[in-house]
Design a protein around this motif. Structure first.
Motif: not given
Length: 519
Positions: A231-237, A285-299
């Motif tokens: 699909g169309a990108g909505a969240i940029r990692i 959903g997104v399973e995040v292991t031990m943290g350190g995750f950053r993402a920006i909403a494209e919408r």
């Protein structure tokens, strides 16, 4: 026939040999009641796994005994499809000459015997689509390599014990390689009613020799790229942290094809996150292991974070876990290093959208199924899976995962009688430590050696998430959602289904005490 316990959601039915397995599997498959999730044949056993909400283990035992009541011989062979599959192979394997010499044959004689035999896929395991083929016309017992290869190429055809088989993907392996096929052995993108596995249990197979250098692709099998987010990108990692993967509730019911259940390790946390944003509980959903995750909403989007606890920041401002929040376009979401627990779940209203692979969007790290682990720069789409409005006043009682010594309930394992009385005492008396070898496949535990009463080898048999396999070292490994569906190490006990979610939040160094499951 013996019906052995395999935790609180499965039993292992043991018979005398492979012929009896094939006959028993056919009888069980023909009368399979609702609530039976998996029927997994192996060398001497059939694993029966149930959905405890639909069928109890006690009821499953009664059904098995009834189905087998008038069965005494393997006269009714395993179900086979109409016709025989011809698999084109080039007999160019690196072990061909040595294997022939080991059997007292010339390479030409080995080729002739292998190609003349009529083979049947008895069961699958080891990897999705890896079939164990047997034949009454093949009488050789071929020993495995003393040192397994670290890399066996996809399509390699090998021999081990009384079996032949073809590797559906590149993987380590200890079989003796005699040939190569170009057929697509496993197609996770196959659309029902087509099977993703070419060599499914019961399939009859003949090997057709092809000239060296020729190539052939199995008809109807699609060569495709590894599926990624759709699909169309909505969240940029921006930064995935140690490991971030897409997970839903997995692939239950496919173990007979060699496909592990996979899915979120902490199912409670994923279900909670999805409910908070109005999704169906099983949305990806997104399973995040031990943290350190950053993402920006494209919408513009909505999100909730559950499970492991650590700082969660939206454009630098702290937000609470277990709460649905708006995520404006251009804002950055940060899930920093966890203070409690090991895995958090990021639910997006509508669900994380990725291509289906074998019926699920989950990433299976061991088998290589599903989308690859997220990387910086990936665009993650949001689907249309929201089913209800975001609850106006949903209050979810929560507390951070427990960081002290965790008590885990164990039910009986199929091979509990392979271990000494002192081993059983140690299992429940000792405080075990999660080692550094801990991932979605399994948790290796540090502690005392669990001694056996027998040193004999165990033929491969069905496994379940939560199984405590004990290798020759004597120190157990707890299999998790991405673990193998069959294994050759004895299982002394099995973590109860309700306790599996607690294992997801353990990190290296965590301490565990085991206690007997309440009956």
């Amino acid at each position: 026939m013996r019906v052995l316990p395999m935790g609180d959601r499965a039993v292992l039915v043991e018979v005398d040999g492979l012929g009896e397995v094939l006959a028993l599997h056919k009888r069980l498959a023909a009368s399979r009641p609702a609530g039976v999730v998996d029927l997994v044949p192996a060398a001497r056993t059939v694993l029966v796994r149930v959905d405890g909400a639909a069928l109890s283990v006690t009821a499953a035992r009664a059904w098995i005994e009834g189905a087998a009541a008038d069965w005494s011989t393997p006269r009714d062979a395993a179900p086979t499809p109409d016709g025989t599959l011809e698999l084109g192979v080039r007999y160019d394997g690196p072990d061909l000459a040595d294997t022939a010499a080991l059997l007292g044959l010339t390479p030409g004689q080995l080729i002739a015997q292998h190609a003349a035999a009529e083979w049947t896929v008895a069961f699958t395991g080891f990897a999705p689509g890896f079939g164990y083929l047997v034949s009454p016309g093949w009488t050789h017992e071929v020993p495995r390599l003393d040192t397994p290869r670290t890399r066996v190429p996809r399509g390699a055809v090998g021999l081990a014990a009384g079996f032949t088989g073809a590797y559906p993907r590149e993987t380590p392996g200890g079989w003796r390689l005699i040939a190569t096929t170009d057929a697509r052995l496993f197609d996770p993108d196959a659309v029902a009613p087509a099977s993703p596995v070419l060599l499914a249990p019961g399939t009859r197979v003949r090997f057709r020799p092809m000239p060296s250098g020729s190539r052939e692709t199995a008809t109807g099998r699609r060569e495709g790229a590894h599926p990624g987010p759709g699909g169309a990108g909505a969240i940029r990692i921006v930064e995935p942290g140690l490991l971030s993967t897409i997970q839903d509730l997995g692939r239950p019911g496919r173990a007979a094809l060699g496909i592990a259940p996979s899915g979120a390790l902490d199912r409670r946390a994923l279900r909670a996150a999805n409910r908070l944003v109005g999704n169906a509980e099983g949305a990806a959903g997104v399973e995040v292991t031990m943290g350190g995750f950053r993402a920006i909403a494209e919408r513009d989007a909505w999100f909730a974070v559950t499970g492991a606890w650590g700082p969660v920041l939206l454009d630098g401002l702290p937000v609470d876990p277990y709460e649905a929040r708006a995520w404006p376009r251009g804002a950055e979401l940060r899930i920093d290093g966890f203070v409690h627990g090991a895995r958090a779940y990021l639910a997006l209203r509508g669900g994380a959208d990725a291509a289906l692979s074998a019926g699920s969007r989950s990433t299976d790290l061991l088998a290589g199924l599903g989308p690859a682990a997220l990387r910086a720069g990936d665009l993650l789409a949001i689907g249309g899976g929201a089913v209800v409005p975001i609850p106006v006043a949903e209050v979810w009682p929560w507390e951070p995962p427990h960081d002290g010594e965790l008590e885990i309930e164990l039910a009986r394992g199929a091979r509990e009688d392979w271990f000494t009385a002192s081993a059983h005492d140690l299992l429940f008396a000792h405080r075990w430590t999660v080692s550094a070898h801990a991932d979605r496949v399994g948790l290796r535990l540090d502690g005392p050696e669990l001694a056996r009463v027998t040193a004999r080898e165990l033929p491969s048999e069905g496994m379940v998430p939560g199984a405590l396999q004990v290798p020759p070292s004597g120190r157990p490994t707890i299999l998790l959602a991405d673990g193998p569906v069959t294994g050759g190490y004895p299982v002394i006990a099995v973590v109860t289904d309700a306790a599996l979610d607690d294992l997801a939040q353990l990190r290296p160094g965590s301490r565990i005490r085991f206690r007997h499951a309440r009956r």
